[in-house]
Design a protein around this motif. Sequence first.
Motif, PDB file in Angstrom:
ATOM      1  N   LEU A  30      19.919  60.490  27.847  1.00 39.64           N
ATOM      2  CA  LEU A  30      20.994  59.564  28.203  1.00 39.64           C
ATOM      3  C   LEU A  30      20.442  58.147  28.303  1.00 39.64           C
ATOM      4  CD1 LEU A  30      23.041  61.428  30.982  1.00 39.64           C
ATOM      5  CD2 LEU A  30      23.296  61.526  28.489  1.00 39.64           C
ATOM      6  N   PHE A  31      21.214  57.207  27.731  1.00 40.07           N
ATOM      7  CA  PHE A  31      20.891  55.787  27.779  1.00 40.07           C
ATOM      8  C   PHE A  31      22.106  55.036  28.319  1.00 40.07           C
ATOM      9  CE2 PHE A  31      18.487  57.720  24.369  1.00 40.07           C
ATOM     10  CZ  PHE A  31      17.215  57.190  24.510  1.00 40.07           C
ATOM     11  N   PRO A  32      21.913  54.019  29.149  1.00 41.85           N
ATOM     12  CA  PRO A  32      23.067  53.250  29.651  1.00 41.85           C
ATOM     13  C   PRO A  32      23.898  52.695  28.502  1.00 41.85           C
ATOM     14  CG  PRO A  32      21.074  52.664  30.843  1.00 41.85           C
ATOM     15  CD  PRO A  32      20.630  53.520  29.694  1.00 41.85           C
ATOM     16  N   ALA A  33      25.215  52.880  28.573  1.00 43.22           N
ATOM     17  CA  ALA A  33      26.111  52.394  27.521  1.00 43.22           C
ATOM     18  C   ALA A  33      26.631  50.996  27.821  1.00 43.22           C
ATOM     19  CB  ALA A  33      27.280  53.364  27.344  1.00 43.22           C
ATOM     20  N   THR A  34      26.401  50.512  29.020  1.00 39.24           N
ATOM     21  CA  THR A  34      26.869  49.181  29.395  1.00 39.24           C
ATOM     22  C   THR A  34      25.710  48.389  29.981  1.00 39.24           C
ATOM     23  OG1 THR A  34      27.527  49.914  31.618  1.00 39.24           O
ATOM     24  CG2 THR A  34      29.200  50.007  29.868  1.00 39.24           C
ATOM     25  N   ARG A  35      25.889  47.086  30.079  1.00 38.66           N
ATOM     26  CA  ARG A  35      24.873  46.244  30.707  1.00 38.66           C
ATOM     27  C   ARG A  35      25.564  45.248  31.620  1.00 38.66           C
ATOM     28  NH1 ARG A  35      23.243  44.075  24.929  1.00 38.66           N
ATOM     29  NH2 ARG A  35      25.085  42.873  24.387  1.00 38.66           N
ATOM     30  N   ARG A  36      24.883  44.897  32.681  1.00 41.94           N
ATOM     31  CA  ARG A  36      25.443  43.968  33.651  1.00 41.94           C
ATOM     32  C   ARG A  36      25.471  42.573  33.050  1.00 41.94           C
ATOM     33  NH1 ARG A  36      23.879  40.565  37.723  1.00 41.94           N
ATOM     34  NH2 ARG A  36      25.194  40.547  39.586  1.00 41.94           N
ATOM     35  N   HIS A  37      26.572  41.887  33.259  1.00 42.40           N
ATOM     36  CA  HIS A  37      26.726  40.537  32.732  1.00 42.40           C
ATOM     37  C   HIS A  37      27.278  39.654  33.844  1.00 42.40           C
ATOM     38  CE1 HIS A  37      27.716  37.217  30.053  1.00 42.40           C
ATOM     39  NE2 HIS A  37      28.930  37.210  30.566  1.00 42.40           N
ATOM     40  N   GLY A  38      26.681  38.514  34.010  1.00 39.87           N
ATOM     41  CA  GLY A  38      27.180  37.620  35.041  1.00 39.87           C
ATOM     42  C   GLY A  38      26.074  36.756  35.604  1.00 39.87           C
TER      43      GLY A  38
ATOM     44  N   ASP B 117      31.138  58.237  16.581  1.00 32.34           N
ATOM     45  CA  ASP B 117      30.227  59.316  16.187  1.00 32.34           C
ATOM     46  C   ASP B 117      29.077  59.517  17.166  1.00 32.34           C
ATOM     47  OD1 ASP B 117      31.720  59.833  13.852  1.00 32.34           O
ATOM     48  OD2 ASP B 117      30.640  58.270  12.763  1.00 32.34           O
ATOM     49  N   THR B 118      29.233  59.019  18.377  1.00 27.57           N
ATOM     50  CA  THR B 118      28.209  59.164  19.408  1.00 27.57           C
ATOM     51  C   THR B 118      28.843  59.764  20.657  1.00 27.57           C
ATOM     52  OG1 THR B 118      27.081  57.187  18.574  1.00 27.57           O
ATOM     53  CG2 THR B 118      26.488  57.934  20.781  1.00 27.57           C
ATOM     54  N   LEU B 119      28.130  60.674  21.310  1.00 24.52           N
ATOM     55  CA  LEU B 119      28.656  61.264  22.537  1.00 24.52           C
ATOM     56  C   LEU B 119      28.492  60.294  23.706  1.00 24.52           C
ATOM     57  CD1 LEU B 119      27.410  64.972  22.420  1.00 24.52           C
ATOM     58  CD2 LEU B 119      29.727  64.127  22.037  1.00 24.52           C
ATOM     59  N   VAL B 120      29.584  60.087  24.422  1.00 25.30           N
ATOM     60  CA  VAL B 120      29.560  59.302  25.652  1.00 25.30           C
ATOM     61  C   VAL B 120      29.635  60.272  26.830  1.00 25.30           C
ATOM     62  CG1 VAL B 120      30.799  57.642  27.079  1.00 25.30           C
ATOM     63  CG2 VAL B 120      30.642  57.287  24.613  1.00 25.30           C
ATOM     64  N   VAL B 121      28.721  60.115  27.770  1.00 24.53           N
ATOM     65  CA  VAL B 121      28.782  60.862  29.026  1.00 24.53           C
ATOM     66  C   VAL B 121      29.251  59.876  30.093  1.00 24.53           C
ATOM     67  CG1 VAL B 121      27.487  62.163  30.751  1.00 24.53           C
ATOM     68  CG2 VAL B 121      26.970  62.458  28.318  1.00 24.53           C
ATOM     69  N   GLN B 122      30.492  60.032  30.511  1.00 22.21           N
ATOM     70  CA  GLN B 122      31.108  59.116  31.471  1.00 22.21           C
ATOM     71  C   GLN B 122      31.127  59.786  32.840  1.00 22.21           C
ATOM     72  OE1 GLN B 122      33.072  55.914  30.811  1.00 22.21           O
ATOM     73  NE2 GLN B 122      32.595  55.847  32.992  1.00 22.21           N
TER      74      GLN B 122
ATOM     75  N   ALA C  28      29.011  54.735  32.347  1.00 23.86           N
ATOM     76  CA  ALA C  28      29.006  55.321  31.005  1.00 23.86           C
ATOM     77  C   ALA C  28      27.590  55.348  30.440  1.00 23.86           C
ATOM     78  CB  ALA C  28      29.926  54.538  30.072  1.00 23.86           C
ATOM     79  N   TYR C  29      27.273  56.448  29.764  1.00 24.35           N
ATOM     80  CA  TYR C  29      25.973  56.611  29.120  1.00 24.35           C
ATOM     81  C   TYR C  29      26.189  57.144  27.706  1.00 24.35           C
ATOM     82  CZ  TYR C  29      24.348  56.423  33.958  1.00 24.35           C
ATOM     83  OH  TYR C  29      24.122  56.029  35.256  1.00 24.35           O
ATOM     84  N   TYR C  30      25.304  56.750  26.799  1.00 22.72           N
ATOM     85  CA  TYR C  30      25.281  57.361  25.481  1.00 22.72           C
ATOM     86  C   TYR C  30      24.304  58.528  25.512  1.00 22.72           C
ATOM     87  CZ  TYR C  30      27.780  53.401  23.416  1.00 22.72           C
ATOM     88  OH  TYR C  30      28.720  52.460  23.107  1.00 22.72           O
ATOM     89  N   ALA C  31      24.738  59.669  24.993  1.00 24.52           N
ATOM     90  CA  ALA C  31      23.861  60.822  24.847  1.00 24.52           C
ATOM     91  C   ALA C  31      23.355  60.846  23.416  1.00 24.52           C
ATOM     92  CB  ALA C  31      24.605  62.118  25.175  1.00 24.52           C
ATOM     93  N   ALA C  32      22.036  60.877  23.244  1.00 25.52           N
ATOM     94  CA  ALA C  32      21.427  60.919  21.918  1.00 25.52           C
ATOM     95  C   ALA C  32      20.703  62.248  21.747  1.00 25.52           C
ATOM     96  CB  ALA C  32      20.436  59.767  21.753  1.00 25.52           C
ATOM     97  N   PRO C  33      20.775  62.858  20.561  1.00 29.67           N
ATOM     98  CA  PRO C  33      20.034  64.101  20.340  1.00 29.67           C
ATOM     99  C   PRO C  33      18.541  63.848  20.494  1.00 29.67           C
ATOM    100  CG  PRO C  33      20.877  63.227  18.265  1.00 29.67           C
ATOM    101  CD  PRO C  33      21.483  62.408  19.347  1.00 29.67           C
ATOM    102  N   HIS C  34      17.873  64.775  21.170  1.00 28.98           N
ATOM    103  CA  HIS C  34      16.448  64.612  21.456  1.00 28.98           C
ATOM    104  C   HIS C  34      15.664  65.620  20.614  1.00 28.98           C
ATOM    105  CE1 HIS C  34      12.866  63.491  23.469  1.00 28.98           C
ATOM    106  NE2 HIS C  34      12.783  64.538  24.281  1.00 28.98           N
TER     107      HIS C  34
END
Length: 261
Positions: free
Chosen positions: A24-32, A161-166, A113-119
Amino acid sequence: MDVPTQAVWTGWITFGSVSMPVQLFPATRRHGVDLHEAHAADGSPVENRRVCRAEHREVDQREITTGYETPDGHMVALEEADLTALPLPSRHVIDVLGFVPVDGLDPILFSHAYYAAPHGQAGQRPYALLVAALTWIERAAVAKVTLRTRERLAAVWPRRDTLVVQTLLWPEEVREPGNIPSTTSVTGQELELASLLMAQMSDVDLADLHDDSAAALEQLAAAKESGGRLPQTAEPEPAVDLPAALRESLRRAAGQSRTPG
């Protein structure tokens, strides 16, 4: 994929007897813009110090660990190795419990939200299958996942085409609105005019919208330093004649839609 290279979680997604290793990789980033604590008298930054209650002294970061407070008030020190041994199956496995319609998820439950990538190679084909199957049935998988020490509900669905783990809030974490809703009824005319206005204003491209708070804070800081004044933004007036306000809004929206871009 435009995501950090450092995975925040490594484990498995399983549904039925099908398993796939994922990261799992963070799908968002803090902005501000970050604001800091400062001394009001001279604007000097204020430091936060960590003090041990028992010894009444400041402790170094290297002396600090995680603590769990027992029901009787006793604090148990936990090391990182202790936390990695947390006895929860969802610490290593996102086990699909079932499926729900994507539009059946209440947005108030959404957390991170996170992106799940095949390992590894072994995860490639089952990953592609889960993406295709969820797209086909137009549903989201519901599972549980433990990140650090917190077990969370999670929804898994495909995005580009990418799995999101929310991760989701637990239902007991959501407050009911209570007596907030208005008890005033609306007329059929007001409802029709509001619906027309919403249809007129329906097109918006989120990619064109940006956070203006950084520029506003910069203007505010510059004005404070120079002794200048910022222009005040006018507050809206309450609509006394609601149908008239709706008709005026429709007129303006129609005029803007005819204005060349």
